[in-house]
Design a protein around this motif. Structure first.
Motif, short mmCIF file in Angstrom:
data_model
loop_
_atom_site.label_atom_id
_atom_site.label_comp_id
_atom_site.label_asym_id
_atom_site.label_seq_id
_atom_site.Cartn_x
_atom_site.Cartn_y
_atom_site.Cartn_z
N GLY A 1 55.47 27.98 32.17
CA GLY A 1 55.03 28.74 30.69
C GLY A 1 53.73 29.04 31.93
N SER A 2 52.83 30.14 30.69
CA SER A 2 51.61 31.51 31.43
C SER A 2 50.99 31.35 30.81
N GLU A 3 49.61 31.57 31.41
CA GLU A 3 48.45 31.90 30.68
C GLU A 3 47.24 32.55 31.18
N TYR A 4 46.71 33.09 30.64
CA TYR A 4 44.55 33.54 30.86
C TYR A 4 44.48 32.61 31.88
N GLY A 5 43.71 32.56 32.53
CA GLY A 5 42.83 31.90 33.17
C GLY A 5 42.03 32.00 34.74
N TYR B 1 48.22 37.72 37.84
CA TYR B 1 47.92 38.56 37.81
C TYR B 1 46.59 39.46 37.56
N VAL B 2 45.71 39.76 38.65
CA VAL B 2 44.35 39.83 38.22
C VAL B 2 43.87 41.31 37.51
N LEU B 3 42.84 40.79 36.59
CA LEU B 3 42.70 41.79 35.83
C LEU B 3 41.46 42.12 35.49
N PHE C 1 39.94 36.93 36.88
CA PHE C 1 40.59 36.18 36.01
C PHE C 1 42.11 36.97 35.32
N GLY C 2 42.64 36.46 35.26
CA GLY C 2 44.45 37.18 35.14
C GLY C 2 44.78 36.21 34.46
N LYS D 1 34.03 48.47 39.31
CA LYS D 1 35.09 48.98 38.74
C LYS D 1 35.28 47.99 38.47
N TYR D 2 35.93 47.02 37.67
CA TYR D 2 36.59 45.61 36.76
C TYR D 2 35.83 44.25 36.83
N PRO D 3 34.36 44.68 36.75
CA PRO D 3 33.59 42.69 36.27
C PRO D 3 33.92 42.48 35.10
N LEU D 4 33.92 40.80 36.11
CA LEU D 4 34.27 39.72 34.84
C LEU D 4 33.95 40.73 32.94
N TYR D 5 35.45 39.81 32.35
CA TYR D 5 34.82 40.61 31.35
C TYR D 5 35.03 41.87 30.52
N SER D 6 34.83 42.27 32.02
CA SER D 6 34.96 44.70 31.78
C SER D 6 36.47 44.12 30.57
N GLN D 7 37.43 43.86 31.40
CA GLN D 7 38.60 44.85 30.61
C GLN D 7 38.63 43.71 29.18
#
Length: 127
Positions: free
Chosen positions: A67-71, A43-45, A57-58, A14-20
């Protein structure tokens, strides 16, 4: 505690990489991991299998000097994380250490967005 269950495998479809990617602050958090005794939260997206491992990815909160970041991060990396959190008595003197590993937030409500959980993310996308 099991970090990734058989039931979670449906999330990979339902939520593969790049889906959101286009959802920005409205991206749904599918799994939330945290390291007790710290402010570190994953937080896993999105997630996809990579051989024997799973790549996530999250949004990672509280890592580098607050600090915070997407990764990207993997399940095997999460399983390897272990720290010792100091215990203090009522005077503030350190009296020991508790070993801590990554845990899963079992109370995450389905459909919760990253913007709801992390107000700073919502602010990133506001004009």
């Amino acid at each position: 505690m099991e970090l990734f269950t058989e039931a979670d495998k449906a999330l990979l479809e339902k939520y593969p990489l790049y889906s959101q990617d286009s959802k920005k602050a409205e991206a749904e958090v599918i799994i939330k991991y945290f390291l007790p005794g710290t402010g570190i939260t994953f937080y896993v997206l999105e997630a996809s299998p990579e051989g024997e491992d799973i790549t996530f990815f999250g949004y990672i909160d509280g890592v580098a000097q607050g600090g915070s970041e997407y990764g990207y991060f993997t399940l095997s990396q999460l399983k390897e994380i272990q720290i010792s959190v100091p215990i203090e008595d009522n005077t503030g003197k350190e009296i020991g250490l508790i070993p801590c590993k990554i845990e899963r937030d079992l109370h995450l409500a389905p459909g919760t967005t990253i913007g709801e959980l992390v107000p700073e993310v919502k602010e990133l996308y506001e004009d």
